[in-house]
Scaffold this active site. Structure first.
Site, mmCIF file in Angstrom:
data_model
loop_
_atom_site.group_PDB
_atom_site.id
_atom_site.type_symbol
_atom_site.label_atom_id
_atom_site.label_comp_id
_atom_site.label_asym_id
_atom_site.label_seq_id
_atom_site.Cartn_x
_atom_site.Cartn_y
_atom_site.Cartn_z
ATOM 1 N N VAL A 22 0.854 -1.205 -0.159
ATOM 2 C CA VAL A 22 0.002 0.016 0.065
ATOM 3 C C VAL A 22 0.832 1.131 -0.170
ATOM 4 C CG1 VAL A 22 -1.608 1.132 1.324
ATOM 5 C CG2 VAL A 22 -1.906 -1.357 1.326
ATOM 6 N N LYS A 112 -7.252 -1.844 10.235
ATOM 7 C CA LYS A 112 -8.292 -2.015 10.699
ATOM 8 C C LYS A 112 -8.268 -2.570 12.350
ATOM 9 C CE LYS A 112 -7.929 -5.798 7.739
ATOM 10 N NZ LYS A 112 -7.339 -5.119 6.701
ATOM 11 N N GLU A 136 -10.282 5.663 5.975
ATOM 12 C CA GLU A 136 -11.265 5.109 4.880
ATOM 13 C C GLU A 136 -10.716 3.799 4.597
ATOM 14 O OE1 GLU A 136 -14.125 6.687 3.267
ATOM 15 O OE2 GLU A 136 -14.374 4.589 3.115
ATOM 16 N N GLU A 197 -3.551 -14.957 2.141
ATOM 17 C CA GLU A 197 -2.375 -14.689 2.755
ATOM 18 C C GLU A 197 -1.605 -15.988 2.837
ATOM 19 O OE1 GLU A 197 -0.637 -11.719 3.831
ATOM 20 O OE2 GLU A 197 -2.326 -10.402 3.364
ATOM 21 N N ASP A 208 -10.960 -10.809 10.365
ATOM 22 C CA ASP A 208 -10.774 -9.492 9.593
ATOM 23 C C ASP A 208 -12.140 -8.866 9.233
ATOM 24 O OD1 ASP A 208 -8.897 -8.142 7.355
ATOM 25 O OD2 ASP A 208 -10.980 -8.695 6.707
ATOM 26 N N LYS A 212 -13.801 -4.828 10.645
ATOM 27 C CA LYS A 212 -14.153 -4.004 9.487
ATOM 28 C C LYS A 212 -15.619 -3.700 9.964
ATOM 29 C CE LYS A 212 -11.406 -5.504 5.725
ATOM 30 N NZ LYS A 212 -11.305 -6.366 4.654
ATOM 31 N N GLY A 309 -5.470 -4.663 -2.562
ATOM 32 C CA GLY A 309 -4.859 -4.295 -3.543
ATOM 33 C C GLY A 309 -4.037 -3.022 -3.459
HETATM 34 N N1 LIG Z 1 -2.620 -4.791 0.939
HETATM 35 C C1 LIG Z 1 -3.852 -4.644 0.981
HETATM 36 O O1 LIG Z 1 -4.413 -5.043 -0.013
HETATM 37 C C2 LIG Z 1 -4.427 -3.890 1.943
HETATM 38 C C3 LIG Z 1 -5.962 -3.402 1.933
HETATM 39 C C4 LIG Z 1 -6.658 -2.749 2.864
HETATM 40 C C5 LIG Z 1 -5.935 -2.431 4.131
HETATM 41 N N2 LIG Z 1 -4.290 -2.794 4.169
HETATM 42 C C6 LIG Z 1 -3.749 -2.467 5.486
HETATM 43 O O2 LIG Z 1 -2.532 -1.485 5.209
HETATM 44 C C7 LIG Z 1 -1.614 -1.746 5.932
HETATM 45 C C8 LIG Z 1 -0.323 -2.124 4.914
HETATM 46 O O3 LIG Z 1 -0.247 -3.284 4.272
HETATM 47 P P1 LIG Z 1 0.372 -3.805 3.142
HETATM 48 O O4 LIG Z 1 -0.242 -4.862 2.627
HETATM 49 O O5 LIG Z 1 1.281 -2.511 2.509
HETATM 50 O O6 LIG Z 1 1.573 -4.247 4.081
HETATM 51 P P2 LIG Z 1 3.145 -4.921 3.770
HETATM 52 O O7 LIG Z 1 3.303 -4.925 2.167
HETATM 53 O O8 LIG Z 1 3.379 -5.959 4.438
HETATM 54 O O9 LIG Z 1 4.189 -3.502 4.063
HETATM 55 C C9 LIG Z 1 4.313 -2.957 5.648
HETATM 56 C C10 LIG Z 1 5.218 -2.093 5.444
HETATM 57 O O10 LIG Z 1 5.423 -1.566 6.743
HETATM 58 C C11 LIG Z 1 6.927 -1.731 7.229
HETATM 59 N N3 LIG Z 1 6.784 -2.189 8.658
HETATM 60 C C12 LIG Z 1 6.174 -3.057 9.175
HETATM 61 N N4 LIG Z 1 6.554 -3.126 10.623
HETATM 62 C C13 LIG Z 1 7.433 -2.169 10.864
HETATM 63 C C14 LIG Z 1 8.119 -1.807 11.937
HETATM 64 N N5 LIG Z 1 7.745 -2.439 13.056
HETATM 65 N N6 LIG Z 1 8.833 -0.807 11.713
HETATM 66 C C15 LIG Z 1 9.269 -0.116 10.616
HETATM 67 N N7 LIG Z 1 8.467 -0.329 9.702
HETATM 68 C C16 LIG Z 1 7.827 -1.678 9.740
HETATM 69 C C17 LIG Z 1 7.325 -2.762 6.447
HETATM 70 O O11 LIG Z 1 8.667 -2.490 6.348
HETATM 71 P P3 LIG Z 1 9.708 -3.550 5.288
HETATM 72 O O12 LIG Z 1 9.453 -3.014 3.945
HETATM 73 O O13 LIG Z 1 11.307 -3.149 5.452
HETATM 74 O O14 LIG Z 1 9.064 -4.843 5.681
HETATM 75 C C18 LIG Z 1 6.783 -2.342 5.202
HETATM 76 O O15 LIG Z 1 7.338 -1.339 4.452
HETATM 77 C C19 LIG Z 1 -2.020 -2.948 6.855
HETATM 78 O O16 LIG Z 1 -2.610 -2.449 7.983
HETATM 79 C C20 LIG Z 1 -3.148 -3.624 6.133
HETATM 80 O O17 LIG Z 1 -4.070 -4.178 7.000
HETATM 81 C C21 LIG Z 1 -3.924 -3.482 3.346
#
Ligand SMILES: NC(=O)c1ccc[n+]([C@@H]2O[C@H](COP(=O)([O-])OP(=O)(O)OC[C@H]3O[C@@H](n4cnc5c(N)ncnc54)[C@H](OP(=O)(O)O)[C@@H]3O)[C@@H](O)[C@H]2O)c1
Length: 437
Positions: A22, A112, A136, A197, A208, A212, A309
């Site tokens: 994201v 969430k 949002e 996942e 999850d 929400k 996504g």
């Molecule tokens: N993906 C989706 O489709 C989606 C949809 C709705 C909501 N969300 C929400 O959006 C958020 C992010 O999701 P994502 O899919 O983008 O996750 P992701 O791809 O796993 O990315 C997480 C990011 O946060 C960093 N991070 C995690 N823990 C950390 C820590 N303790 N200290 C510093 N940096 C840290 C990671 O660093 P590194 O890059 O170094 O690992 C990475 O850059 C979550 O809350 C998720 O529930 C995601």
């Protein structure tokens, strides 16, 4: 930051916590749409420090100079007035957000789990320190359901929110209903396709969706619904046989979040349920999310779209950023500042696919003569159905998408053919390349 005049234009420095799926999409959107955003808001948004765990990872299109492993660079720097939290998890995320909010920064989060547990505390902190918090993307990804509930339907007295709020389980149930295999087999395919996942417990177990629904019902009913208030069941014990039996009885099985408000109380639950095939939620397939909102004033409103996504979720995150930054009070319709300079294309320069039905003389070569007119105008025929005979002969054609002005020219020539009787019927066909030229 809201409702500034052109003379107040300024730069807003945005820090990010997290730069994964994201976060990277948020940076791409903010930088890719920078000119549009500046035109529409009057502010130049500048991407500032970005917190990650591992700075050595490949992050295409992200300036490595912005990457940091020091949380203070984002949450304590007073020049960062808006913090976007897309790192997920509760610890240390919660403390990071408290620190940022306490010093008056605004926060946008997609988290969430955090919101459904600590939302009221964080919102109170934002209010006290003069910042704002928006979330949002924490429910239903790109679908702007929170904005609709908290703004458009604020005074509508929402009585029920029923949602398909988890894309992974909806994908699995849709595949199982199509006969795509049993639960384990379909789950494995969902994982291979990236819809689930590696550890799918949160999704398939219902947690999850419960998080929400806690968020959505809090906003819909102006109440405090904690994740612990939402009993939930998932789809992990569902059997193909019950999906098949439900189908034979005219139902599809969906994992639903069901929130209702009666006069004195609220109930919020998540469970797999049989939905009549004619119900609006029954047709929501694949990984899509949908939320059906019932209110006294508006009866039913349904919002549908991608629930996850990178780009999709980033769209909701950026929308929150823009809501915090604010758009000018002046109308979008007449303000020179927001004019992108694009003009409206003349009708003839747009494209569409067409259906044509005409009565024709029952004689050899009619179809060939009609077809050659369309071909000479650069229009190709996708389907032909010839039926009847004598005075009852008719020709139905579906044409591939082509320019409207070429179609008009073709029809003028078709009408003039000796073979054609009366006035042909011409209708446009949706979803086959209609739009601008
Ligand atoms: N993906 C989706 O489709 C989606 C949809 C709705 C909501 N969300 C929400 O959006 C958020 C992010 O999701 P994502 O899919 O983008 O996750 P992701 O791809 O796993 O990315 C997480 C990011 O946060 C960093 N991070 C995690 N823990 C950390 C820590 N303790 N200290 C510093 N940096 C840290 C990671 O660093 P590194 O890059 O170094 O690992 C990475 O850059 C979550 O809350 C998720 O529930 C995601």
């Amino acid at each position: 930051m809201r409702n500034r005049r052109a003379s107040d234009r300024r730069s807003v420095r945005i820090g990010l916590l997290g730069c994964g799926t994201v976060g990277q999409a948020v940076v791409r959107t903010l930088t890719g749409s920078a000119a549009t955003i500046e035109r529409a808001t009057g502010h130049r948004l500048e991407v500032g420090p970005i917190l990650v765990r591992d700075p050595s990872k490949e992050r295409p299109g992200i300036d490595p100079a912005l990457i940091t492993t020091d949380p203070a660079a984002v949450i304590e720097d007073p020049s960062v007035t808006l913090v976007v939290e897309v790192m997920g998890g509760l610890d240390p995320t919660l403390d990071h957000l408290r620190t940022a909010l306490r010093r008056g920064a605004s926060v946008v989060t997609a988290n969430k789990q955090l919101l459904s547990r600590h939302g009221p505390e964080l919102l109170a902190m934002a209010e006290q320190a003069g910042g704002e918090m928006r979330f949002e993307a924490s429910a239903c990804g790109a679908v702007p359901v929170i904005k609709v509930l908290r703004e458009s339907l604020l005074a509508a007295e929402v009585t029920a929110v029923t949602g398909i709020v988890n894309g992974t389980t909806n994908f699995i149930l849709t595949e199982m209903a199509k006969g795509g295999g049993g639960y384990d087999e379909v789950l494995a395919r969902a994982q291979a396709l990236g819809y689930a996942e590696a550890d799918p417990t949160e999704d398939v177990g219902g947690a999850d969706a419960a998080a929400k629904m806690a968020i959505l019902s809090s906003i819909a009913f102006h109440a405090r619904v904690h994740l612990d208030d939402v009993p939930y069941e998932g789809i992990d014990r569902l059997q193909s046989e019950d999906i098949e039996r439900a189908a034979s009885l005219g139902f599809v099985v969906k994992l639903l979040g069901v929130a209702r408000a009666d006069d004195g109380s609220i109930s919020v639950r998540v469970y797999p349920a049989l939905v009549p095939r004619g119900h609006r939620l029954a047709s929501v397939g694949g990984a899509d999310n949908a939320v059906l909102i019932e209110s006294r004033a508006t009866r039913e409103i349904m919002l549908v779209g991608p629930g996850a996504g990178g780009d999709e979720t980033a769209s909701a995150v950026v929308a929150d950023v823009l809501a915090i930054v604010g758009t000018p009070q002046w109308s979008f319709l007449h303000n020179a500042l927001v004019d992108s300079g694009r003009s409206v294309a003349p009708a003839g320069e747009t494209t569409s696919a067409f259906y044509v039905r005409m009565s024709v003389a029952d004689r050899p070569g009619v179809l060939a003569r009609v077809a050659s007119v369309f071909a000479e105008e650069g229009l190709s025929i996708r389907t032909v159905v010839q039926s009847g005979s004598g005075d009852e002969a008719s020709l139905v054609l579906i044409l591939h998408a082509g320019l409207e002005r070429r179609m008009e020219a073709a029809m003028a020539r078709v009408r003039a053919l000796d073979d054609v009787r009366g006035e042909p019927v011409v209708l446009r066909v949706l979803g086959s390349g209609e739009g601008g030229s």
